[in-house]
Write a protein that holds these residues in place. Structure first.
Motif, PDB file in Angstrom:
ATOM      1  N   GLN A 101      54.433 -21.023 101.556  1.00  0.00           N
ATOM      2  CA  GLN A 101      53.162 -20.551 100.993  1.00  0.00           C
ATOM      3  C   GLN A 101      53.216 -19.056 100.706  1.00  0.00           C
ATOM      4  OE1 GLN A 101      50.770 -22.138 104.158  1.00  0.00           O
ATOM      5  NE2 GLN A 101      49.779 -23.617 102.815  1.00  0.00           N
ATOM      6  N   LYS A 102      53.761 -18.306 101.682  1.00  0.00           N
ATOM      7  CA  LYS A 102      53.851 -16.847 101.491  1.00  0.00           C
ATOM      8  C   LYS A 102      54.707 -16.508 100.271  1.00  0.00           C
ATOM      9  CE  LYS A 102      55.242 -14.851 105.341  1.00  0.00           C
ATOM     10  NZ  LYS A 102      55.550 -13.868 106.383  1.00  0.00           N
ATOM     11  N   GLU A 103      55.851 -17.178 100.165  1.00  0.00           N
ATOM     12  CA  GLU A 103      56.738 -16.932  99.007  1.00  0.00           C
ATOM     13  C   GLU A 103      56.038 -17.249  97.685  1.00  0.00           C
ATOM     14  OE1 GLU A 103      60.727 -18.188 101.464  1.00  0.00           O
ATOM     15  OE2 GLU A 103      60.164 -19.362  99.699  1.00  0.00           O
ATOM     16  N   GLN A 104      55.133 -18.210  97.748  1.00  0.00           N
ATOM     17  CA  GLN A 104      54.454 -18.648  96.520  1.00  0.00           C
ATOM     18  C   GLN A 104      53.166 -17.859  96.239  1.00  0.00           C
ATOM     19  OE1 GLN A 104      53.966 -22.938  96.889  1.00  0.00           O
ATOM     20  NE2 GLN A 104      56.145 -23.212  97.301  1.00  0.00           N
ATOM     21  N   GLY A 105      52.846 -16.905  97.111  1.00  0.00           N
ATOM     22  CA  GLY A 105      51.690 -16.047  96.848  1.00  0.00           C
ATOM     23  C   GLY A 105      50.398 -16.510  97.496  1.00  0.00           C
ATOM     24  N   VAL A 106      50.495 -17.405  98.469  1.00  0.00           N
ATOM     25  CA  VAL A 106      49.289 -17.863  99.170  1.00  0.00           C
ATOM     26  C   VAL A 106      48.996 -16.890 100.316  1.00  0.00           C
ATOM     27  CG1 VAL A 106      48.301 -19.711 100.600  1.00  0.00           C
ATOM     28  CG2 VAL A 106      49.718 -20.285  98.605  1.00  0.00           C
ATOM     29  N   PHE A 107      47.775 -16.340 100.338  1.00  0.00           N
ATOM     30  CA  PHE A 107      47.464 -15.366 101.399  1.00  0.00           C
ATOM     31  C   PHE A 107      46.508 -15.903 102.454  1.00  0.00           C
ATOM     32  CE2 PHE A 107      43.132 -14.106 100.350  1.00  0.00           C
ATOM     33  CZ  PHE A 107      43.013 -14.458  99.006  1.00  0.00           C
ATOM     34  N   ALA A 108      45.885 -17.038 102.210  1.00  0.00           N
ATOM     35  CA  ALA A 108      44.992 -17.636 103.216  1.00  0.00           C
ATOM     36  C   ALA A 108      45.019 -19.146 103.046  1.00  0.00           C
ATOM     37  CB  ALA A 108      43.569 -17.115 103.045  1.00  0.00           C
ATOM     38  N   VAL A 109      44.887 -19.821 104.178  1.00  0.00           N
ATOM     39  CA  VAL A 109      45.026 -21.279 104.182  1.00  0.00           C
ATOM     40  C   VAL A 109      43.859 -21.916 104.921  1.00  0.00           C
ATOM     41  CG1 VAL A 109      46.490 -23.195 104.948  1.00  0.00           C
ATOM     42  CG2 VAL A 109      47.529 -21.029 104.302  1.00  0.00           C
ATOM     43  N   CYS A 110      43.300 -22.949 104.339  1.00  0.00           N
ATOM     44  CA  CYS A 110      42.348 -23.777 105.075  1.00  0.00           C
ATOM     45  C   CYS A 110      43.146 -24.929 105.683  1.00  0.00           C
ATOM     46  CB  CYS A 110      41.262 -24.325 104.156  1.00  0.00           C
ATOM     47  SG  CYS A 110      40.270 -23.028 103.388  1.00  0.00           S
ATOM     48  N   ALA A 111      43.161 -24.980 107.014  1.00  0.00           N
ATOM     49  CA  ALA A 111      43.883 -26.055 107.706  1.00  0.00           C
ATOM     50  C   ALA A 111      42.949 -27.257 107.777  1.00  0.00           C
ATOM     51  CB  ALA A 111      44.284 -25.601 109.103  1.00  0.00           C
TER      52      ALA A 111
END
Ligand SMILES: [Fe+2]
Length: 240
Positions: free
Chosen positions: A32-42
């Motif tokens: 996710q980080k590599e793909q540019g995701v900075f926050a995640v809803c689990a």
């Protein structure tokens, strides 16, 4: 690109079809980080026939604590992917919202669409003043008429899986969904790092190729989701 993953099975030991080990959750986070995701809803699955909400929330809280101590840099908002069922309005659905918000991610049954589904959602959101987010709305094979019924639920938000943008067969469903004027947000619905990994790179490459290749309107749809993302983040109390 800065994405929020609004739907992800990143917690381990929660889902029958999700990660079993911390290494897999960590790898999902790294991807996710590599793909540019900075926050995640689990958003682990909640199935009412498996357990009650107290038991689910106790398990989720333990799973979140374990994961957060393993990957302290991850920005994770706890939520759930709540199965819509007829008695949902009788349940304390307000306890299943994402983070500190009043938004709840709802999965529809994968059976033919019936009017009780709309009633169950409407009665639940009215009772608790919730914002319903319909999970991966492109995956149920809904007719345009049924999509309109869903879109008529007050304050409704649609979530689509970013993976669906690589499928030409999903393109007409996506066009129908984006034409309704409802906010549409993105999620990976990642369950692992093999068959169902995070795929936000699909969005980035479609957006980057916008002016070089015919993309059948997908870049415009993604741009609209990125605009919706920030508005929805505010409503979900996600820091951007
Ligand atoms: Fe899911």
């Amino acid at each position: 690109m800065d994405y929020i993953d609004f739907h992800c099975h990143i917690l381990y030991d929660m889902d029958f079809d999700g990660p079993r080990k911390v290494e897999v959750s960590r790898k999902i986070h790294e991807m996710q980080k590599e793909q540019g995701v900075f926050a995640v809803c689990a958003t682990p699955h909640y199935y009412p026939w498996n357990e009650d909400i107290d038991s689910f929330l106790a398990r989720r809280s333990a799973a979140l604590e374990k994961l957060q101590s393993a990957i302290p840099d991850a920005v994770i908002y706890p939520g759930a992917e709540v199965q819509v069922f007829a008695d949902l309005p009788m349940q304390p659905a307000d306890r299943m919202c994402i983070g500190q918000s009043n938004a709840i991610l709802l999965e529809l049954p994968f059976t033919p669409f019936k009017p009780w589904i709309i009633s169950a959602i409407e009665n639940t959101v009215f009772k608790y003043s919730l914002v319903p987010i319909i999970a991966h709305v492109e995956r149920y094979g809904l007719s345009v008429k049924d999509l309109h019924k869903l879109a008529s639920i007050p304050h409704v938000i649609f979530q689509v899986n970013v993976e669906s943008f690589r499928s030409f067969t999903a393109a007409s469903a996506l066009r129908a969904i984006y034409s309704l004027g409802i906010p549409v947000i993105l999620g990976s619905d990642a369950h692992n790092v093999t068959k169902r990994p995070p795929r936000f790179s699909i969005a980035s490459s479609l957006l980057a190729k916008k002016h070089g290749f015919a993309d059948f309107g997908r870049a415009e749809m993604l741009e609209s989701s990125l605009r919706a993302q920030n508005d929805v983040a505010k409503r979900l109390k996600i820091k951007v």
